[in-house]
Design a protein around this motif. Structure first.
Motif, short mmCIF file in Angstrom:
data_model
loop_
_atom_site.label_atom_id
_atom_site.label_comp_id
_atom_site.label_asym_id
_atom_site.label_seq_id
_atom_site.Cartn_x
_atom_site.Cartn_y
_atom_site.Cartn_z
N ARG A 55 35.25 33.75 31.48
CA ARG A 55 35.17 35.06 30.81
C ARG A 55 33.79 35.25 30.19
N VAL A 57 31.83 37.72 27.46
CA VAL A 57 31.97 38.71 26.40
C VAL A 57 30.59 39.33 26.20
N SER A 71 34.85 42.43 27.27
CA SER A 71 34.78 41.31 28.19
C SER A 71 35.33 41.64 29.58
N GLU A 73 36.27 39.05 33.42
CA GLU A 73 36.45 37.65 33.81
C GLU A 73 36.55 37.46 35.31
N THR A 92 39.29 42.23 31.45
CA THR A 92 40.28 41.46 30.70
C THR A 92 41.37 42.39 30.17
#
Length: 107
Positions: A55, A57, A71, A73, A92
């Motif tokens: 992930r 951010v 975020s 991923e 996400t």
């Protein structure tokens, strides 16, 4: 984008570890670059239940009109023979990067 490049580095390392050992690396073995930048707030890696997830951010300051970090991923799907990982890029759940700021393959 810088976040996608960072995730690409991590997915290569994780896939190579899996190909060589047949196991997913621990976060410590993943070689993940966790350094903060002007764009990236955090990069994490987990392998819960045999599902590798990386992930990124992204700082809110690089996305106009966003007040919180967001975020996206890469989620891996393992293929035991021939020990490969197929990666799926996605926003996400909760605090996702808005679609217009996501890399094209994540929308």
């Amino acid at each position: 984008s810088e976040p996608m490049a960072r995730l690409a580095e991590a997915k290569t390392t994780i896939a190579e570890f899996y190909a060589a050992t047949g196991n997913l690396p621990t976060p410590a073995q993943s070689g993940l670059n966790t350094n903060r930048t002007d764009i990236i707030s955090l990069v994490t890696y987990l392998s819960t239940g045999g599902v590798p997830t990386i992930r990124a951010v992204v700082h809110a300051s690089v996305m106009p009109s966003e007040s919180a970090d967001r975020s996206f991923e890469l989620v891996g799907v393992l293929d035991a023979t021939p020990r490969t990982v197929q990666w799926d890029c996605q926003p996400t759940t909760g605090n996702a990067v808005p679609a217009n700021y996501l890399p094209a393959n994540c929308r």
